[in-house]
Design an enzyme around this catalytic site. Structure first.
Site, PDB file in Angstrom:
ATOM      1  N   ASP A 177      70.410 -73.745 -70.752  1.00 50.80           N
ATOM      2  CA  ASP A 177      70.459 -75.222 -70.845  1.00 50.80           C
ATOM      3  C   ASP A 177      71.734 -75.625 -71.591  1.00 50.80           C
ATOM      4  OD1 ASP A 177      68.216 -75.855 -73.700  1.00 50.80           O
ATOM      5  OD2 ASP A 177      69.564 -74.186 -73.282  1.00 50.80           O
TER       6      ASP A 177
ATOM      7  N   ASP B  45      74.656 -71.812 -75.388  1.00 53.91           N
ATOM      8  CA  ASP B  45      74.488 -71.300 -74.020  1.00 53.91           C
ATOM      9  C   ASP B  45      75.854 -71.071 -73.368  1.00 53.91           C
ATOM     10  OD1 ASP B  45      72.250 -73.427 -74.623  1.00 53.91           O
ATOM     11  OD2 ASP B  45      71.367 -72.044 -73.172  1.00 53.91           O
TER      12      ASP B  45
ATOM     13  N   ASN C 225      68.292 -78.625 -73.893  1.00 51.50           N
ATOM     14  CA  ASN C 225      69.234 -79.259 -74.842  1.00 51.50           C
ATOM     15  C   ASN C 225      69.644 -80.653 -74.363  1.00 51.50           C
ATOM     16  OD1 ASN C 225      69.533 -77.196 -76.774  1.00 51.50           O
ATOM     17  ND2 ASN C 225      70.911 -76.077 -75.408  1.00 51.50           N
TER      18      ASN C 225
ATOM     19  N   THR D 133      67.690 -68.394 -72.099  1.00 49.43           N
ATOM     20  CA  THR D 133      68.126 -68.901 -73.412  1.00 49.43           C
ATOM     21  C   THR D 133      67.816 -70.395 -73.509  1.00 49.43           C
ATOM     22  OG1 THR D 133      70.354 -69.416 -72.589  1.00 49.43           O
ATOM     23  CG2 THR D 133      70.004 -67.215 -73.556  1.00 49.43           C
TER      24      THR D 133
ATOM     25  N   PHE E 101      63.096 -74.433 -81.060  1.00 46.63           N
ATOM     26  CA  PHE E 101      63.276 -75.463 -80.039  1.00 46.63           C
ATOM     27  C   PHE E 101      62.823 -75.038 -78.646  1.00 46.63           C
ATOM     28  CE2 PHE E 101      65.075 -79.187 -78.141  1.00 46.63           C
ATOM     29  CZ  PHE E 101      65.566 -78.778 -76.916  1.00 46.63           C
ATOM     30  N   ASN E 102      63.236 -73.884 -78.149  1.00 46.07           N
ATOM     31  CA  ASN E 102      62.889 -73.484 -76.774  1.00 46.07           C
ATOM     32  C   ASN E 102      61.381 -73.334 -76.607  1.00 46.07           C
ATOM     33  OD1 ASN E 102      65.575 -73.414 -75.940  1.00 46.07           O
ATOM     34  ND2 ASN E 102      65.833 -71.267 -76.490  1.00 46.07           N
TER      35      ASN E 102
ATOM     36  N   HIS F 256      72.874 -68.744 -81.505  1.00 46.75           N
ATOM     37  CA  HIS F 256      71.606 -68.212 -81.005  1.00 46.75           C
ATOM     38  C   HIS F 256      71.729 -67.455 -79.677  1.00 46.75           C
ATOM     39  CE1 HIS F 256      69.522 -70.750 -83.973  1.00 46.75           C
ATOM     40  NE2 HIS F 256      70.197 -71.788 -83.529  1.00 46.75           N
ATOM     41  N   ASP F 257      72.084 -68.139 -78.622  1.00 47.65           N
ATOM     42  CA  ASP F 257      71.927 -67.587 -77.273  1.00 47.65           C
ATOM     43  C   ASP F 257      72.753 -66.337 -76.995  1.00 47.65           C
ATOM     44  OD1 ASP F 257      71.554 -70.916 -75.858  1.00 47.65           O
ATOM     45  OD2 ASP F 257      70.112 -69.580 -76.811  1.00 47.65           O
TER      46      ASP F 257
HETATM   47  O1  RIB Z   1      66.566 -72.848 -81.089  1.00 48.76           O
HETATM   48  C1  RIB Z   1      67.795 -72.490 -80.491  1.00 48.76           C
HETATM   49  C2  RIB Z   1      67.727 -72.624 -79.011  1.00 48.76           C
HETATM   50  O2  RIB Z   1      67.491 -73.978 -78.655  1.00 48.76           O
HETATM   51  C3  RIB Z   1      69.037 -72.251 -78.310  1.00 48.76           C
HETATM   52  O3  RIB Z   1      68.752 -71.757 -77.035  1.00 48.76           O
HETATM   53  C4  RIB Z   1      69.755 -73.563 -78.198  1.00 48.76           C
HETATM   54  O4  RIB Z   1      70.672 -73.600 -77.083  1.00 48.76           O
HETATM   55  C5  RIB Z   1      68.615 -74.491 -77.947  1.00 48.76           C
HETATM   56  O5  RIB Z   1      68.340 -74.461 -76.557  1.00 48.76           O
HETATM   57 CA    CA Z   2      69.856 -72.693 -75.085  1.00 45.99          CA
END
Ligand code: RIB
Ligand code: CA
Length: 312
Positions: free
Chosen positions: A13, A18, A42, A127, A168-169, A241-242
């Protein structure tokens, strides 16, 4: 290892981190990116699709096929993360428009076709919220043997980031994540416990900018924007993160993992989206996930820097 490239599909996203994950995967000699699918997370689906196509075009990766997936979570309204990634989803960048077009099929149909026609099982690297992947598994359970592993960025054994409980994801589509966690497939979870140890500092951002070239400059700009939110939370840098999930597929073991039973809360008023991780077998169930517990942070950054050197 005969040096063969490992076939992978990214589901993302974009999204600042990403974008770095896409650049890392496409530059790696260890991976063969068969396709990239996008999902609302996102930002809205049109925005993440446009960001993905513009990024690939700008990086000279127009040959990588892209397909658009779900515009909303399975059951819940979409809540984007504009405060982190900007209104466009790629805050800090003004990528030129592109005439690249997505595949004329839904992401789920596109992934299914890639799996069905692959000579060897394919690794999925989600991701983003798991909406596309959950639908794939629900619509095409017969394709599970064509999936080597799912290595995803999401969840946390510890605290969340979008709520005190949830990452978040996972929070965006917990029902989708539950379908994936209960699929019986080999799963590696690269959660916040790991990615919060992969902070990109100002010095590392300047090192990236110093690489020269427009892609390194783009990534430095993206990370500068990302740092505004990250620094407020993490002090010395922003968690990338990703790309950590991609790094684990490139170099298995760069993320240390432990087996655990993992499920996700889908109802709690304060805890919805929380990944509940049982490392100690108190549930009496068999472990279903390899959970990331640490990362070789310096080695990870070197992988990212080395990837960025490959671009113009
Ligand atoms: O919590 C981090 C995740 O949420 C990552 O994938 C970031 O791109 C958001 O999508
Ligand atoms: Ca992401």
């Amino acid at each position: 290892m005969n040096g063969a490239r490992r076939p992978v599909i990214l589901d993302c996203d974009p999204g600042l981190d990403d974008a770095v994950a896409i650049l890392l995967a496409c530059a790696s000699p260890a991976l063969e990116v068969r396709g990239i699918t996008v999902v609302a997370g996102n930002q809205t689906l049109p925005k993440v699709l446009d960001n993905c196509l513009r990024l690939l075009s700008y990086a000279g990766l127009g040959q990588v096929p892209v397909a658009a997936g779900c515009a909303a979570p399975l059951l819940r309204p979409l809540r984007v993360a504009a405060e982190v990634h900007g209104e466009s989803g790629l805050g800090g960048a003004q990528l030129p428009p592109t005439d690249l077009q997505p595949q004329p099929r839904h992401a789920v149909d596109f992934i299914a076709e890639l799996l069905r026609t692959s000579v060897e099982p394919v690794t999925l690297i989600p991701t983003a919220p798991m909406t596309n992947i959950a639908l794939l598994l629900q619509l095409h359970p017969e394709l599970k043997p064509h999936i080597r592993e799912i290595v995803f960025m999401g969840g946390a054994a510890g605290a969340g980031n979008v709520t005190p409980s949830a990452e978040f994801n996972a929070y965006t589509d917990p029902e989708a994540l539950r379908i994936v966690l209960r699929s019986g497939l080999p799963i590696t979870m690269v959660g916040l416990d790991v990615t919060h140890r992969a902070l990109v500092t100002r010095a590392q951002r300047e090192r990236i900018r110093g690489l020269g070239g427009r892609i390194a400059a783009l990534v430095a700009d993206l990370l500068d924007f990302y740092d505004v939110h990250g620094r407020a939370r993490h002090g010395e840098g922003a968690p990338l993160h990703d790309p950590v999930a991609v790094a684990q597929v490139i170099q298995p073991g760069i993320v240390a993992t432990r087996p655990a039973v993992v499920d996700v809360e889908c109802h709690g008023e304060l805890t919805v989206g929380r990944t509940v991780v049982d490392f100690h077998g108190v549930t009496g169930l068999a472990a279903n996930v390899q959970v990331g517990v640490d990362v070789q942070a310096e080695q990870f950054i070197e992988l990212v820097v080395e990837a960025l050197r490959q671009y113009p």
